[in-house]
Design an enzyme around this catalytic site. Structure first.
Site, PDB file in Angstrom:
ATOM      1  N   ASP A  33       0.855  -1.192   0.000  1.00 53.88           N
ATOM      2  CA  ASP A  33       0.000   0.000   0.000  1.00 53.88           C
ATOM      3  C   ASP A  33       0.892   1.244   0.000  1.00 53.88           C
ATOM      4  OD1 ASP A  33      -3.199   0.529   1.081  1.00 53.88           O
ATOM      5  OD2 ASP A  33      -1.778   2.211   1.076  1.00 53.88           O
ATOM      6  N   ILE A  34       0.480   2.229  -0.801  1.00 52.79           N
ATOM      7  CA  ILE A  34       1.293   3.441  -0.954  1.00 52.79           C
ATOM      8  C   ILE A  34       1.222   4.349   0.273  1.00 52.79           C
ATOM      9  CG2 ILE A  34      -0.373   5.010  -2.058  1.00 52.79           C
ATOM     10  CD1 ILE A  34       1.975   5.420  -4.190  1.00 52.79           C
ATOM     11  N   ASN A  89     -12.941  -3.529   2.583  1.00 58.06           N
ATOM     12  CA  ASN A  89     -14.054  -2.580   2.569  1.00 58.06           C
ATOM     13  C   ASN A  89     -14.850  -2.712   1.274  1.00 58.06           C
ATOM     14  OD1 ASN A  89     -13.034  -1.455   5.011  1.00 58.06           O
ATOM     15  ND2 ASN A  89     -11.605  -0.199   3.844  1.00 58.06           N
ATOM     16  N   GLN A  96     -14.525   2.197   1.300  1.00 56.58           N
ATOM     17  CA  GLN A  96     -13.795   1.807   0.092  1.00 56.58           C
ATOM     18  C   GLN A  96     -13.519   3.039  -0.763  1.00 56.58           C
ATOM     19  OE1 GLN A  96     -15.826  -0.960  -2.537  1.00 56.58           O
ATOM     20  NE2 GLN A  96     -13.917  -1.537  -3.555  1.00 56.58           N
ATOM     21  N   HIS A 102     -10.308  -5.312  -2.964  1.00 62.25           N
ATOM     22  CA  HIS A 102      -8.968  -5.541  -2.412  1.00 62.25           C
ATOM     23  C   HIS A 102      -9.040  -5.924  -0.948  1.00 62.25           C
ATOM     24  CE1 HIS A 102      -9.985  -1.248  -2.246  1.00 62.25           C
ATOM     25  NE2 HIS A 102      -9.364  -1.218  -1.085  1.00 62.25           N
ATOM     26  N   PHE A 103      -8.134  -6.802  -0.553  1.00 64.33           N
ATOM     27  CA  PHE A 103      -7.909  -7.115   0.852  1.00 64.33           C
ATOM     28  C   PHE A 103      -6.694  -6.325   1.324  1.00 64.33           C
ATOM     29  CE2 PHE A 103     -10.336 -10.901  -0.172  1.00 64.33           C
ATOM     30  CZ  PHE A 103     -11.022 -11.171   1.009  1.00 64.33           C
ATOM     31  N   HIS A 104      -6.814  -5.729   2.509  1.00 73.12           N
ATOM     32  CA  HIS A 104      -5.648  -5.142   3.176  1.00 73.12           C
ATOM     33  C   HIS A 104      -5.093  -6.185   4.138  1.00 73.12           C
ATOM     34  CE1 HIS A 104      -6.664  -0.762   2.422  1.00 73.12           C
ATOM     35  NE2 HIS A 104      -7.862  -1.280   2.260  1.00 73.12           N
TER      36      HIS A 104
HETATM   37  P1  AMP Z   1      -9.714   1.357   0.551  1.00 72.88           P
HETATM   38  O1  AMP Z   1      -9.838   2.658   1.313  1.00 72.88           O
HETATM   39  O2  AMP Z   1     -10.071   0.153   1.354  1.00 72.88           O
HETATM   40  O3  AMP Z   1     -10.414   1.430  -0.780  1.00 72.88           O
HETATM   41  O4  AMP Z   1      -8.160   1.198   0.260  1.00 72.88           O
HETATM   42  C1  AMP Z   1      -7.529   1.711  -0.862  1.00 72.88           C
HETATM   43  C2  AMP Z   1      -6.058   1.669  -0.577  1.00 72.88           C
HETATM   44  O5  AMP Z   1      -5.362   1.815  -1.801  1.00 72.88           O
HETATM   45  C3  AMP Z   1      -5.556   2.778   0.360  1.00 72.88           C
HETATM   46  O6  AMP Z   1      -4.992   2.194   1.516  1.00 72.88           O
HETATM   47  C4  AMP Z   1      -4.519   3.511  -0.492  1.00 72.88           C
HETATM   48  O7  AMP Z   1      -3.409   3.930   0.239  1.00 72.88           O
HETATM   49  C5  AMP Z   1      -4.153   2.472  -1.521  1.00 72.88           C
HETATM   50  N1  AMP Z   1      -3.638   2.973  -2.780  1.00 72.88           N
HETATM   51  C6  AMP Z   1      -4.195   3.910  -3.571  1.00 72.88           C
HETATM   52  N2  AMP Z   1      -3.438   4.114  -4.654  1.00 72.88           N
HETATM   53  C7  AMP Z   1      -2.376   3.276  -4.545  1.00 72.88           C
HETATM   54  C8  AMP Z   1      -1.234   3.012  -5.359  1.00 72.88           C
HETATM   55  N3  AMP Z   1      -1.006   3.662  -6.506  1.00 72.88           N
HETATM   56  N4  AMP Z   1      -0.340   2.089  -4.944  1.00 72.88           N
HETATM   57  C9  AMP Z   1      -0.543   1.433  -3.782  1.00 72.88           C
HETATM   58  N5  AMP Z   1      -1.605   1.630  -2.977  1.00 72.88           N
HETATM   59  C10 AMP Z   1      -2.503   2.538  -3.347  1.00 72.88           C
END
Ligand code: AMP
Length: 140
Positions: A33-34, A89, A96, A102-104
């Site tokens: 995750d970024i 989420n 979300q 996606h799974f975290h």
């Molecule tokens: P959610 O809030 O559950 O939809 O999580 C989306 C996740 O994607 C967040 O934790 C962001 O930090 C992550 N994210 C968004 N863009 C990128 C990217 N380019 N590379 C890696 N993670 C990302």
């Protein structure tokens, strides 16, 4: 609901924007995750375009489920974390922000102070009886 093919995760899958890849197979891609909540915070996504869990195909779901444990094990081994949260989420109101399922995987270290809001209340057994009966019936 299906994905729209225009999310940032599609750009990652197509190689149009970079990512820190930690795993890939025919059905699944995983990357850091970024904006991590902790070191090793990883996102695991199906290559299939699906916005939420309820619209994912059974094949993709099976492939995701098959590899999640070993991805968790590798992250725990390499980071040294003993505990982690697996968070997923579905929908904007549920937090979300990227409309590609996606799974975290979020390592929780002794010193980690990230938290998730969780305010449980005792179950209403009368409602629960009706609710469980209805869902059981829906699932056949
Ligand atoms: P959610 O809030 O559950 O939809 O999580 C989306 C996740 O994607 C967040 O934790 C962001 O930090 C992550 N994210 C968004 N863009 C990128 C990217 N380019 N590379 C890696 N993670 C990302």
């Amino acid at each position: 609901m299906a994905g729209n093919g225009k999310t940032i995760f599609n750009l990652i899958l197509s190689g149009n924007i970079p990512s820190h890849k930690i795993y890939e197979d025919e059905f699944v891609y995983a990357f850091l995750d970024i904006n991590p909540l902790s070191r090793g915070h990883t996102l695991v996504i199906p290559k299939e375009e699906s916005r939420t869990m309820d619209s994912l195909s059974e094949d993709s779901a099976a492939e995701l489920g098959r590899v999640l444990p070993k991805i968790c094990r590798a992250i725990m081994k390499i980071t040294g974390a003993n505990d982690y949260n697996l968070v997923q989420n579905n929908g904007e109101n549920a937090g979300q922000t990227v409309p590609h399922l996606h799974f975290h995987i979020i390592p929780k270290y002794p010193q980690s102070n990230h938290s998730f809001i969780w305010e449980p209340k005792p179950i209403d057994h009368s409602d629960a009886t009706e609710l469980s009966r209805a869902i059981l019936e829906e699932l056949g």
